[in-house]
Scaffold this motif. Structure first.
Motif, PDB file in Angstrom:
ATOM      1  N   ASP A 306      53.843  16.027  19.454  1.00 11.25           N
ATOM      2  CA  ASP A 306      53.339  17.381  19.196  1.00 11.25           C
ATOM      3  C   ASP A 306      51.909  17.581  19.699  1.00 11.25           C
ATOM      4  O   ASP A 306      51.084  18.241  19.049  1.00 11.25           O
ATOM      5  N   ALA A 307      51.607  17.008  20.863  1.00 10.76           N
ATOM      6  CA  ALA A 307      50.270  17.166  21.435  1.00 10.76           C
ATOM      7  C   ALA A 307      50.152  18.545  22.083  1.00 10.76           C
ATOM      8  O   ALA A 307      51.024  18.943  22.866  1.00 10.76           O
ATOM      9  N   PRO A 308      49.111  19.299  21.769  1.00  7.17           N
ATOM     10  CA  PRO A 308      48.937  20.615  22.389  1.00  7.17           C
ATOM     11  C   PRO A 308      48.553  20.482  23.855  1.00  7.17           C
ATOM     12  O   PRO A 308      48.053  19.432  24.292  1.00  7.17           O
ATOM     13  N   ARG A 309      48.760  21.533  24.606  1.00  6.78           N
ATOM     14  CA  ARG A 309      48.333  21.539  26.006  1.00  6.78           C
ATOM     15  C   ARG A 309      46.821  21.693  26.075  1.00  6.78           C
ATOM     16  O   ARG A 309      46.174  22.099  25.113  1.00  6.78           O
ATOM     17  N   GLY A 310      46.277  21.367  27.245  1.00  8.20           N
ATOM     18  CA  GLY A 310      44.845  21.532  27.444  1.00  8.20           C
ATOM     19  C   GLY A 310      43.999  20.406  26.896  1.00  8.20           C
ATOM     20  O   GLY A 310      42.800  20.586  26.684  1.00  8.20           O
ATOM     21  N   ARG A 311      44.581  19.236  26.667  1.00  2.82           N
ATOM     22  CA  ARG A 311      43.835  18.097  26.147  1.00  2.82           C
ATOM     23  C   ARG A 311      43.732  16.996  27.207  1.00  2.82           C
ATOM     24  O   ARG A 311      44.655  16.784  28.001  1.00  2.82           O
ATOM     25  N   GLU A 312      42.612  16.284  27.186  1.00  2.15           N
ATOM     26  CA  GLU A 312      42.497  15.084  28.008  1.00  2.15           C
ATOM     27  C   GLU A 312      43.388  13.992  27.436  1.00  2.15           C
ATOM     28  O   GLU A 312      43.631  13.947  26.223  1.00  2.15           O
ATOM     29  N   VAL A 313      43.857  13.120  28.317  1.00  2.00           N
ATOM     30  CA  VAL A 313      44.745  12.038  27.898  1.00  2.00           C
ATOM     31  C   VAL A 313      44.224  10.713  28.460  1.00  2.00           C
ATOM     32  O   VAL A 313      43.978  10.603  29.669  1.00  2.00           O
ATOM     33  N   ARG A 314      44.056   9.737  27.586  1.00  2.00           N
ATOM     34  CA  ARG A 314      43.630   8.407  28.025  1.00  2.00           C
ATOM     35  C   ARG A 314      44.870   7.539  28.245  1.00  2.00           C
ATOM     36  O   ARG A 314      45.751   7.472  27.383  1.00  2.00           O
ATOM     37  N   VAL A 315      44.912   6.874  29.394  1.00  2.00           N
ATOM     38  CA  VAL A 315      46.035   6.010  29.749  1.00  2.00           C
ATOM     39  C   VAL A 315      45.515   4.584  29.870  1.00  2.00           C
ATOM     40  O   VAL A 315      44.577   4.312  30.638  1.00  2.00           O
ATOM     41  N   ARG A 316      46.119   3.666  29.103  1.00  2.00           N
ATOM     42  CA  ARG A 316      45.676   2.274  29.092  1.00  2.00           C
ATOM     43  C   ARG A 316      46.761   1.370  29.668  1.00  2.00           C
ATOM     44  O   ARG A 316      47.956   1.622  29.512  1.00  2.00           O
ATOM     45  N   SER A 317      46.306   0.297  30.307  1.00  2.00           N
ATOM     46  CA  SER A 317      47.196  -0.673  30.919  1.00  2.00           C
ATOM     47  C   SER A 317      47.284  -1.940  30.070  1.00  2.00           C
ATOM     48  O   SER A 317      46.417  -2.196  29.220  1.00  2.00           O
ATOM     49  N   ILE A 318      48.311  -2.734  30.335  1.00  2.00           N
ATOM     50  CA  ILE A 318      48.408  -4.051  29.707  1.00  2.00           C
ATOM     51  C   ILE A 318      47.233  -4.918  30.129  1.00  2.00           C
ATOM     52  O   ILE A 318      46.672  -5.664  29.327  1.00  2.00           O
ATOM     53  N   GLN A 319      46.834  -4.816  31.421  1.00  2.00           N
ATOM     54  CA  GLN A 319      45.691  -5.606  31.875  1.00  2.00           C
ATOM     55  C   GLN A 319      44.416  -5.066  31.231  1.00  2.00           C
ATOM     56  O   GLN A 319      44.292  -3.870  30.972  1.00  2.00           O
ATOM     57  N   THR A 320      43.478  -5.947  30.987  1.00  2.00           N
ATOM     58  CA  THR A 320      42.286  -5.548  30.239  1.00  2.00           C
ATOM     59  C   THR A 320      40.973  -5.811  30.970  1.00  2.00           C
ATOM     60  O   THR A 320      39.932  -5.351  30.532  1.00  2.00           O
ATOM     61  N   PHE A 321      41.019  -6.517  32.107  1.00  2.00           N
ATOM     62  CA  PHE A 321      39.759  -6.931  32.731  1.00  2.00           C
ATOM     63  C   PHE A 321      39.411  -6.113  33.968  1.00  2.00           C
ATOM     64  O   PHE A 321      38.444  -6.427  34.667  1.00  2.00           O
ATOM     65  N   SER A 322      40.172  -5.072  34.250  1.00  2.00           N
ATOM     66  CA  SER A 322      39.945  -4.291  35.460  1.00  2.00           C
ATOM     67  C   SER A 322      39.426  -2.902  35.108  1.00  2.00           C
ATOM     68  O   SER A 322      39.757  -2.336  34.058  1.00  2.00           O
ATOM     69  N   ALA A 323      38.605  -2.350  36.023  1.00  2.00           N
ATOM     70  CA  ALA A 323      38.104  -0.991  35.827  1.00  2.00           C
ATOM     71  C   ALA A 323      39.236   0.023  35.850  1.00  2.00           C
ATOM     72  O   ALA A 323      39.107   1.120  35.297  1.00  2.00           O
ATOM     73  N   SER A 324      40.357  -0.330  36.489  1.00  2.00           N
ATOM     74  CA  SER A 324      41.488   0.596  36.573  1.00  2.00           C
ATOM     75  C   SER A 324      42.448   0.451  35.400  1.00  2.00           C
ATOM     76  O   SER A 324      43.505   1.073  35.379  1.00  2.00           O
ATOM     77  N   SER A 325      42.092  -0.354  34.404  1.00  2.00           N
ATOM     78  CA  SER A 325      42.990  -0.561  33.263  1.00  2.00           C
ATOM     79  C   SER A 325      42.908   0.560  32.239  1.00  2.00           C
ATOM     80  O   SER A 325      43.685   0.598  31.294  1.00  2.00           O
TER      81      SER A 325
END
Length: 381
Positions: A306-325
């Motif tokens: 039930d997340a409303p539209r217009g919100r930022e979303v954080r996406v996390r990876s299994i890897q933890t040591f990279s800037a792209s995680s």
């Protein structure tokens, strides 16, 4: 060893007419690289005050390709420019302050331009190899030094503007701005030097960006990558240290909005409505390749909590040591109907190196922000 004097250089090829024209091309390359570099830097900033557009989906592919092509083309142009003006470095400094100041500014700007360009080239090549033997941020340093280099170039142009203007408006063989002792004909004509400069710049840019051109990717000698499904791979699952976690039956994707959390297996996502889109992976290093991605619409996953539209979303990876995680999607990307949690690539199950069990793929985003091996999606307030 005797230090040469300005009189030691007698070739007519080392002329203001040649220097001005090569310098003009060099300035264009620097300007293109700066503008597109600013776009790339901003695209990688979390919490953008004004989000970049999600359409057209290949806009970043174009701008970053131009950035790398212009920066690479500038290298031979800079070397040829230095060869042409090299005798000027041996001119004695004028004794009068009024005359000495422009000379000092000219030589100082050249020294800064050359040194920053060498650093930019060296660190850029090491970035391609993904080897970072330094303790500073490549992206921030590369971004800052670009302004230093362009500033030095602008100072150089300002000091030499009268000569540059006369040289560009005159004929290529005009000798009015030549040094008095530059009287010896070279092995080629001045037009030949310009042809060499243009050809070298074009060849350098091609060898770096050929990976974006179908059918000639193997010629991209300066940006080669291992490939799967025709798409290059910057970081393998093994090098990221995620093989065990990504292949485990205990894997779950968490979708979080406040106190509400949904935990999904890959099978759960496969049971949801599937979408397919052709979108490019456009890397900050200049290569880009499009693929047919299939998976679950991110917006459908957000609706589960039930997340409303217009919100930022954080996406996390299994890897933890990279800037792209860890990446933050602006609202317009999170709500776009082309943004997927991909499960398939080109009709086949997503490979481990391309992000299995699922990866983010969104339109008009840098490849480094297209997070692989996604483990958590969090709606930000």
């Amino acid at each position: 060893m005797k230090i040469p004097s300005e009189d030691s250089f007698t070739s007519r090829l080392r002329s203001a007419a040649v220097a001005a024209r090569v310098g003009m091309w060099l300035g264009i390359c620097f300007l293109v690289a700066l503008v597109t570099g600013v776009i790339s830097h901003y695209a990688q900033v979390d919490h953008q005050p004004v989000p970049l557009p999600a359409s057209p989906s290949r806009l970043y592919q174009l701008t970053q390709g131009l950035h790398v092509a212009a920066g690479t083309a500038a290298i031979p142009l800079l070397l040829i420019k230095l060869w042409v003006v090299f005798p000027k470095l041996f001119q004695p400094m004028p004794r009068r302050v009024r005359e000495a100041l422009p000379t000092a500014l000219e030589r100082g700007s050249i020294a800064i331009l050359v040194s920053t360009s060498i650093v930019q080239l060296t660190t850029g090549l090491l970035n391609v190899a993904q080897w970072y033997p330094w303790g500073f941020s490549f992206r921030n340093t590369h971004f800052a030094l670009a302004f230093v280099a362009v500033g030095a170039l602008l100072i150089h142009i300002a000091v030499k503007l009268p000569v540059v203007r006369d040289a560009l408006t005159g004929d290529i063989d005009d000798t009015s701005n030549d040094r008095p002792n530059a009287v010896q004909a070279g092995p080629v004509s001045r037009r030949g030097v310009l042809a060499l400069a243009g050809t070298s710049a074009a060849a350098a840019a091609f060898l770096y960006t050929a990976g974006t051109i179908p059918g000639v990717g193997r010629l991209a000698a300066l940006s080669s990558r291992s490939r799967a499904h025709g798409i290059p791979i910057n970081r393998t699952a093994r090098s990221a240290g995620v093989v065990a976690a990504a292949s485990s039956s205990a894997y779950r994707l968490e979708v979080v909005h406040g106190a509400v959390t949904r935990s999904l297996t890959r099978e759960d996502m496969l049971a949801m409505r599937q979408r397919t889109h052709i979108l490019p992976i456009a890397c900050v290093e200049g290569w880009s390749v499009a693929g047919e991605w299939g998976g679950v619409l991110l917006r459908d996953l957000l609706d589960l909590v039930d997340a409303p539209r217009g919100r930022e979303v954080r996406v996390r990876s299994i890897q933890t040591f990279s800037a792209s995680s860890d990446t933050v999607l602006p609202p317009n990307f999170a709500d776009d109907d082309r943004t997927l949690l991909a499960l398939h690539l080109d009709g086949e199950t997503l490979s481990m190196d391309h992000g299995y069990p699922t990866r983010l793929i969104a339109p008009d985003r840098p490849g480094v922000m297209q997070t692989k091996w996604v483990s958590r999606i969090e709606v930000l307030s």
